[in-house]
Motif scaffolding. Structure first.
Motif, PDB file in Angstrom:
ATOM      1  N   ASN A  24      15.292  17.621 -12.199  1.00  0.00           N
ATOM      2  CA  ASN A  24      15.888  16.919 -10.951  1.00  0.00           C
ATOM      3  C   ASN A  24      17.328  17.754 -10.699  1.00  0.00           C
ATOM      4  O   ASN A  24      17.792  17.428  -9.277  1.00  0.00           O
ATOM      5  CB  ASN A  24      16.121  15.366 -11.343  1.00  0.00           C
ATOM      6  N   TYR A  25      18.018  18.005 -11.572  1.00  0.00           N
ATOM      7  CA  TYR A  25      19.434  18.485 -11.243  1.00  0.00           C
ATOM      8  C   TYR A  25      19.074  19.948 -10.562  1.00  0.00           C
ATOM      9  O   TYR A  25      19.857  20.203  -9.840  1.00  0.00           O
ATOM     10  CB  TYR A  25      20.078  18.626 -12.797  1.00  0.00           C
ATOM     11  N   ALA A  26      18.121  20.565 -10.813  1.00  0.00           N
ATOM     12  CA  ALA A  26      17.787  21.858 -10.170  1.00  0.00           C
ATOM     13  C   ALA A  26      17.244  21.586  -8.589  1.00  0.00           C
ATOM     14  O   ALA A  26      17.811  22.230  -7.869  1.00  0.00           O
ATOM     15  CB  ALA A  26      16.841  22.659 -10.906  1.00  0.00           C
ATOM     16  N   LYS A  27      16.637  20.449  -8.337  1.00  0.00           N
ATOM     17  CA  LYS A  27      16.201  20.179  -7.161  1.00  0.00           C
ATOM     18  C   LYS A  27      17.427  19.909  -6.396  1.00  0.00           C
ATOM     19  O   LYS A  27      17.976  20.185  -5.144  1.00  0.00           O
ATOM     20  CB  LYS A  27      15.413  18.935  -6.999  1.00  0.00           C
ATOM     21  N   TYR A  28      18.446  18.977  -7.053  1.00  0.00           N
ATOM     22  CA  TYR A  28      19.726  18.484  -6.461  1.00  0.00           C
ATOM     23  C   TYR A  28      20.626  19.898  -6.037  1.00  0.00           C
ATOM     24  O   TYR A  28      21.238  19.636  -4.987  1.00  0.00           O
ATOM     25  CB  TYR A  28      20.161  17.582  -7.499  1.00  0.00           C
ATOM     26  N   LEU A  29      20.561  20.785  -6.816  1.00  0.00           N
ATOM     27  CA  LEU A  29      21.449  22.050  -6.734  1.00  0.00           C
ATOM     28  C   LEU A  29      20.757  23.001  -5.410  1.00  0.00           C
ATOM     29  O   LEU A  29      21.377  23.994  -5.375  1.00  0.00           O
ATOM     30  CB  LEU A  29      21.689  22.678  -7.919  1.00  0.00           C
ATOM     31  N   GLY A  30      19.671  22.427  -5.175  1.00  0.00           N
ATOM     32  CA  GLY A  30      18.948  23.352  -4.070  1.00  0.00           C
ATOM     33  C   GLY A  30      18.098  24.638  -4.818  1.00  0.00           C
ATOM     34  O   GLY A  30      17.953  25.491  -4.286  1.00  0.00           O
ATOM     35  N   LEU A  31      17.981  24.513  -6.230  1.00  0.00           N
ATOM     36  CA  LEU A  31      17.189  25.493  -6.823  1.00  0.00           C
ATOM     37  C   LEU A  31      15.898  25.348  -6.933  1.00  0.00           C
ATOM     38  O   LEU A  31      15.350  24.144  -6.615  1.00  0.00           O
ATOM     39  CB  LEU A  31      17.670  25.899  -8.259  1.00  0.00           C
ATOM     40  N   ASP A  32      14.978  26.336  -7.185  1.00  0.00           N
ATOM     41  CA  ASP A  32      13.696  26.188  -7.361  1.00  0.00           C
ATOM     42  C   ASP A  32      13.281  25.530  -8.585  1.00  0.00           C
ATOM     43  O   ASP A  32      13.466  26.093  -9.516  1.00  0.00           O
ATOM     44  CB  ASP A  32      12.714  27.348  -7.241  1.00  0.00           C
TER      45      ASP A  32
ATOM     46  N   VAL B 273      12.393  25.252 -14.675  1.00  0.00           N
ATOM     47  CA  VAL B 273      11.738  24.298 -15.770  1.00  0.00           C
ATOM     48  C   VAL B 273      10.802  25.448 -16.494  1.00  0.00           C
ATOM     49  O   VAL B 273      10.642  25.170 -17.743  1.00  0.00           O
ATOM     50  CB  VAL B 273      10.542  23.272 -15.092  1.00  0.00           C
ATOM     51  N   GLU B 274      10.661  26.561 -15.909  1.00  0.00           N
ATOM     52  CA  GLU B 274       9.808  27.755 -16.491  1.00  0.00           C
ATOM     53  C   GLU B 274      10.880  28.122 -17.690  1.00  0.00           C
ATOM     54  O   GLU B 274      10.484  28.416 -18.720  1.00  0.00           O
ATOM     55  CB  GLU B 274       9.403  28.692 -15.620  1.00  0.00           C
ATOM     56  N   GLU B 275      12.313  28.211 -17.260  1.00  0.00           N
ATOM     57  CA  GLU B 275      13.069  28.650 -18.095  1.00  0.00           C
ATOM     58  C   GLU B 275      13.363  27.960 -19.147  1.00  0.00           C
ATOM     59  O   GLU B 275      13.568  28.289 -20.391  1.00  0.00           O
ATOM     60  CB  GLU B 275      14.416  29.093 -16.877  1.00  0.00           C
ATOM     61  N   PHE B 276      13.363  26.685 -18.613  1.00  0.00           N
ATOM     62  CA  PHE B 276      13.506  25.699 -19.978  1.00  0.00           C
ATOM     63  C   PHE B 276      12.573  25.696 -20.908  1.00  0.00           C
ATOM     64  O   PHE B 276      12.793  25.388 -22.082  1.00  0.00           O
ATOM     65  CB  PHE B 276      13.779  24.336 -19.317  1.00  0.00           C
TER      66      PHE B 276
ATOM     67  N   LYS C 208      21.745  27.867 -23.166  1.00  0.00           N
ATOM     68  CA  LYS C 208      23.401  27.862 -22.833  1.00  0.00           C
ATOM     69  C   LYS C 208      23.205  28.565 -21.408  1.00  0.00           C
ATOM     70  O   LYS C 208      24.148  28.427 -20.734  1.00  0.00           O
ATOM     71  CB  LYS C 208      23.961  28.591 -23.788  1.00  0.00           C
ATOM     72  N   GLU C 209      22.507  29.626 -21.502  1.00  0.00           N
ATOM     73  CA  GLU C 209      22.216  30.462 -20.178  1.00  0.00           C
ATOM     74  C   GLU C 209      21.946  29.669 -19.003  1.00  0.00           C
ATOM     75  O   GLU C 209      22.486  29.822 -17.947  1.00  0.00           O
ATOM     76  CB  GLU C 209      21.492  31.733 -20.388  1.00  0.00           C
ATOM     77  N   LEU C 210      20.748  28.884 -19.364  1.00  0.00           N
ATOM     78  CA  LEU C 210      20.419  27.957 -18.246  1.00  0.00           C
ATOM     79  C   LEU C 210      21.394  26.963 -17.869  1.00  0.00           C
ATOM     80  O   LEU C 210      21.549  26.753 -16.489  1.00  0.00           O
ATOM     81  CB  LEU C 210      19.337  27.210 -18.748  1.00  0.00           C
ATOM     82  N   GLY C 211      22.254  26.181 -18.733  1.00  0.00           N
ATOM     83  CA  GLY C 211      23.352  25.410 -18.632  1.00  0.00           C
ATOM     84  C   GLY C 211      24.326  26.080 -17.752  1.00  0.00           C
ATOM     85  O   GLY C 211      24.758  25.477 -16.749  1.00  0.00           O
ATOM     86  N   GLU C 212      24.824  27.350 -18.153  1.00  0.00           N
ATOM     87  CA  GLU C 212      25.749  28.211 -17.179  1.00  0.00           C
ATOM     88  C   GLU C 212      25.310  28.137 -16.020  1.00  0.00           C
ATOM     89  O   GLU C 212      26.131  28.183 -14.972  1.00  0.00           O
ATOM     90  CB  GLU C 212      26.063  29.174 -18.000  1.00  0.00           C
ATOM     91  N   TYR C 213      23.984  28.635 -15.921  1.00  0.00           N
ATOM     92  CA  TYR C 213      23.625  28.969 -14.395  1.00  0.00           C
ATOM     93  C   TYR C 213      23.745  27.688 -13.522  1.00  0.00           C
ATOM     94  O   TYR C 213      23.856  27.985 -12.343  1.00  0.00           O
ATOM     95  CB  TYR C 213      22.381  29.357 -14.498  1.00  0.00           C
ATOM     96  N   LEU C 214      23.149  26.465 -14.002  1.00  0.00           N
ATOM     97  CA  LEU C 214      23.371  25.253 -13.407  1.00  0.00           C
ATOM     98  C   LEU C 214      24.927  24.763 -12.925  1.00  0.00           C
ATOM     99  O   LEU C 214      25.243  24.524 -12.005  1.00  0.00           O
ATOM    100  CB  LEU C 214      22.682  24.208 -14.265  1.00  0.00           C
TER     101      LEU C 214
END
Length: 165
Positions: free
Chosen positions: A56-64, A69-72, A2-8
């Protein structure tokens, strides 16, 4: 998750991107993207695909993507380490049942166990016996003809001998 999803989601909103636009750009449905942002892991059957979607979503949003993925992975490890062995075995049993139900059962796909075919053995023995009988009859016929010809020759000699005397 949930935290990762909220961050995204927060990152997406900060970038001013709608969920529909993000879904279209990432070739996902809006509901898939909402499930990722809500941390709904059960909406995805394949965790590896989900991991790829998140990356891929993280790349799209400009995140590392490596950090995300490590958090996931940390979430996944924590989540799976809490599953009891009984739950895992039950899930496997359910998958086996579903797999068995989905099997196509037709005469063309039916698996046959290899077994010894007695009919084939009897046919081969019958053919061999018939060949032996035919050979025996042929040889006895040849033998009978040679005996008949000796008798005829012998009787001709006797006939010739009788005429000569």
């Amino acid at each position: 998750m949930k935290e990762l999803g909220e961050y995204l989601r927060d990152t997406r909103l900060q970038n001013g991107v709608s969920i529909e636009e993000a879904a279209e750009d990432n070739e996902l449905s809006s509901s898939q993207l909402e499930n990722i942002e809500n941390g709904n892991l059960r909406a995805f059957k394949d965790v590896y695909k989900l991991k790829e979607y998140v990356k891929n979503y993280a790349k799209y949003l400009g995140l590392d993507p490596n950090v995300v993925v490590e958090e996931f992975n940390d979430f996944l490890f924590e989540h799976t380490s809490k599953i009891s062995l009984d739950d895992i075995l039950e899930a496997k049993r359910q998958l086996d049942i579903e797999k068995e139900e989905k099997k196509v059962k037709s005469p063309y796909t039916k698996e046959y166990k290899e077994r010894f075919h007695y009919r084939s053995v009897f046919i081969i023995i019958g053919i061999v016996a018939a060949i032996v009988i035919v050979i025996f009859l042929f040889l006895s016929l040849l033998n009978k003809e040679s005996i008949d010809s000796r008798v005829l020759v012998g009787s001709n000699e006797e006939v010739i001998y009788e005429f000569a005397n």
